[in-house]
Design an enzyme around this catalytic site. Structure first.
Site, PDB file in Angstrom:
ATOM      1  N   ASP A   1      -2.014  -0.511   5.887  1.00 41.06           N
ATOM      2  CA  ASP A   1      -2.357   0.224   7.110  1.00 41.06           C
ATOM      3  C   ASP A   1      -3.857   0.395   7.346  1.00 41.06           C
ATOM      4  O   ASP A   1      -4.259   0.762   8.449  1.00 41.06           O
ATOM      5  CB  ASP A   1      -1.751   1.644   7.083  1.00 41.06           C
ATOM      6  CG  ASP A   1      -2.480   2.556   6.117  1.00 41.06           C
ATOM      7  OD1 ASP A   1      -2.610   2.182   4.930  1.00 41.06           O
ATOM      8  OD2 ASP A   1      -2.964   3.619   6.535  1.00 41.06           O
TER       9      ASP A   1
ATOM     10  N   LYS B   1      -9.808  -3.260  -3.437  1.00 37.17           N
ATOM     11  CA  LYS B   1      -8.490  -3.727  -3.876  1.00 37.17           C
ATOM     12  C   LYS B   1      -8.440  -5.200  -4.299  1.00 37.17           C
ATOM     13  O   LYS B   1      -7.574  -5.592  -5.069  1.00 37.17           O
ATOM     14  CB  LYS B   1      -7.447  -3.463  -2.777  1.00 37.17           C
ATOM     15  CG  LYS B   1      -7.154  -1.971  -2.570  1.00 37.17           C
ATOM     16  CD  LYS B   1      -6.007  -1.726  -1.596  1.00 37.17           C
ATOM     17  CE  LYS B   1      -5.740  -0.222  -1.462  1.00 37.17           C
ATOM     18  NZ  LYS B   1      -4.576   0.081  -0.604  1.00 37.17           N
TER      19      LYS B   1
ATOM     20  N   ASP C   1      -7.226  -2.259   2.930  1.00 40.97           N
ATOM     21  CA  ASP C   1      -6.223  -3.289   2.599  1.00 40.97           C
ATOM     22  C   ASP C   1      -6.680  -4.705   2.961  1.00 40.97           C
ATOM     23  O   ASP C   1      -6.007  -5.678   2.621  1.00 40.97           O
ATOM     24  CB  ASP C   1      -4.895  -2.968   3.293  1.00 40.97           C
ATOM     25  CG  ASP C   1      -4.325  -1.641   2.825  1.00 40.97           C
ATOM     26  OD1 ASP C   1      -4.331  -1.411   1.602  1.00 40.97           O
ATOM     27  OD2 ASP C   1      -3.906  -0.829   3.672  1.00 40.97           O
TER      28      ASP C   1
ATOM     29  N   ASP D   1       0.857  -1.166   0.000  1.00 45.27           N
ATOM     30  CA  ASP D   1       0.000   0.000   0.000  1.00 45.27           C
ATOM     31  C   ASP D   1       0.909   1.237   0.000  1.00 45.27           C
ATOM     32  O   ASP D   1       2.114   1.120   0.262  1.00 45.27           O
ATOM     33  CB  ASP D   1      -0.860  -0.074   1.275  1.00 45.27           C
ATOM     34  CG  ASP D   1      -1.647   1.183   1.510  1.00 45.27           C
ATOM     35  OD1 ASP D   1      -2.466   1.520   0.648  1.00 45.27           O
ATOM     36  OD2 ASP D   1      -1.430   1.842   2.544  1.00 45.27           O
TER      37      ASP D   1
ATOM     38  N   ASP E   1      -0.237   5.196   0.891  1.00 45.58           N
ATOM     39  CA  ASP E   1      -0.539   6.171   1.949  1.00 45.58           C
ATOM     40  C   ASP E   1      -0.673   5.481   3.308  1.00 45.58           C
ATOM     41  O   ASP E   1      -1.457   4.545   3.464  1.00 45.58           O
ATOM     42  CB  ASP E   1      -1.855   6.900   1.653  1.00 45.58           C
ATOM     43  CG  ASP E   1      -1.796   7.768   0.413  1.00 45.58           C
ATOM     44  OD1 ASP E   1      -0.842   7.616  -0.371  1.00 45.58           O
ATOM     45  OD2 ASP E   1      -2.697   8.585   0.219  1.00 45.58           O
TER      46      ASP E   1
HETATM   47  O1  LIG Z   1      -5.861   7.104  -1.965  1.00 46.35           O
HETATM   48  C1  LIG Z   1      -6.079   6.953  -0.764  1.00 46.35           C
HETATM   49  O2  LIG Z   1      -7.102   7.372  -0.213  1.00 46.35           O
HETATM   50  C2  LIG Z   1      -5.137   6.165   0.101  1.00 46.35           C
HETATM   51  O3  LIG Z   1      -4.313   5.389  -0.660  1.00 46.35           O
HETATM   52  P1  LIG Z   1      -3.677   4.010  -0.125  1.00 46.35           P
HETATM   53  O4  LIG Z   1      -4.552   2.951  -0.664  1.00 46.35           O
HETATM   54  O5  LIG Z   1      -2.307   4.059  -0.750  1.00 46.35           O
HETATM   55  O6  LIG Z   1      -3.621   4.046   1.368  1.00 46.35           O
HETATM   56 MG   LIG Z   2      -3.042   3.148   3.108  1.00 48.61          MG
END
Ligand SMILES: O=C(O)COP(=O)(O)O
Ligand SMILES: [Mg+2]
Length: 222
Positions: A173, A150, A177, A8, A10
């Site tokens: 996180d 996802k 996920d 992942d 963010d």
């Molecule tokens: O785009 C987002 O809201 C967060 O992205 P991520 O899936 O990398 O945590």
């Molecule tokens: Mg994330």
């Protein structure tokens, strides 16, 4: 033996949750994994251009899943997983719930981002009535066409990469996920992850976000 590592972005490759600042140590760890023969793929709610840029400039080779599962890139091939969400519907969602649209929405087709990231029951109902899916990553709300999430994107990536579930590791996180974790053999939640993700992870890491990525890659390489 892990052949593909799904990460992942963010809250995972960043220095902490709630920041966009990437952890340099985590990036170095990804490069170590690549050198050791583990291909690294980005699996994120971010848009394709953002992830394609990062994938290439960070020196990754595993491909990517963008738009929270709705768009897949691997070995020069791109694939759309979800139904397109009409632009008027995106604007209507923002207007109805008084949300700000992500600057990346201009580059998206099936999954759109909004802030604040707080998910409400009325939003879920609104999306269901229109055959759409809504989730929160903690950074943004995501409104997607079906199937959304996802999981579907990761399944397509594994098929294109010709990698089995048991040969796949994943780190993340947030609640978004969970679906990615269902498709992987070894799964690690960073120490500051959502409790729901920790519950389904095979490993709960000691360290947060980017430091947790280093911890997990050290485990995989030892
Ligand atoms: O785009 C987002 O809201 C967060 O992205 P991520 O899936 O990398 O945590
Ligand atoms: Mg994330």
């Amino acid at each position: 033996m892990i052949k593909l590592l799904l990460t992942d972005l963010d809250g995972t490759l960043t220095e902490d949750r709630g920041t966009y600042v990437v952890d340099i140590g985590a990036i170095k760890a990804l490069r170590r994994a690549e050198k050791a023969g583990i291909r690294v793929a980005l699996v994120s709610g971010n848009s394709y251009p953002v992830l394609r840029g990062l994938h290439n400039y960070l020196g990754l080779s595993g491909g990517l899943v963008a738009e929270n599962g709705c768009f897949v890139f691997h070995g020069g091939v791109t694939f759309r997983v979800c139904e397109t969400v009409p632009r008027e519907v995106v604007s209507e969602f923002a207007k109805t719930f008084n949300l700000r649209e992500s600057w990346q929405n201009e580059f998206r087709r099936s999954d759109f981002g909004f802030t604040p990231a707080e998910l409400k029951d009325e939003m879920i109902k609104w999306a269901e009535e229109r055959g759409l899916v809504v989730q929160s990553s903690g950074y943004a709300l995501h409104l997607s066409g079906k199937p959304g999430g996802k999981g579907a994107g990761v399944r397509k990536l594994l098929e294109l990469a010709n990698v089995k579930r048991e040969e796949t590791g994943a780190i993340g996180d947030s609640r978004t996920d969970i679906e990615m974790f269902r498709e992987a053999g070894i799964t690690a939640a960073v120490s500051n992850a959502d409790p729901e993700l920790k519950r389904v992870a095979s490993i709960s890491l000691k360290l947060k976000s980017g430091a947790g990525v280093m911890e997990f890659i050290d485990m995989l390489l030892s």
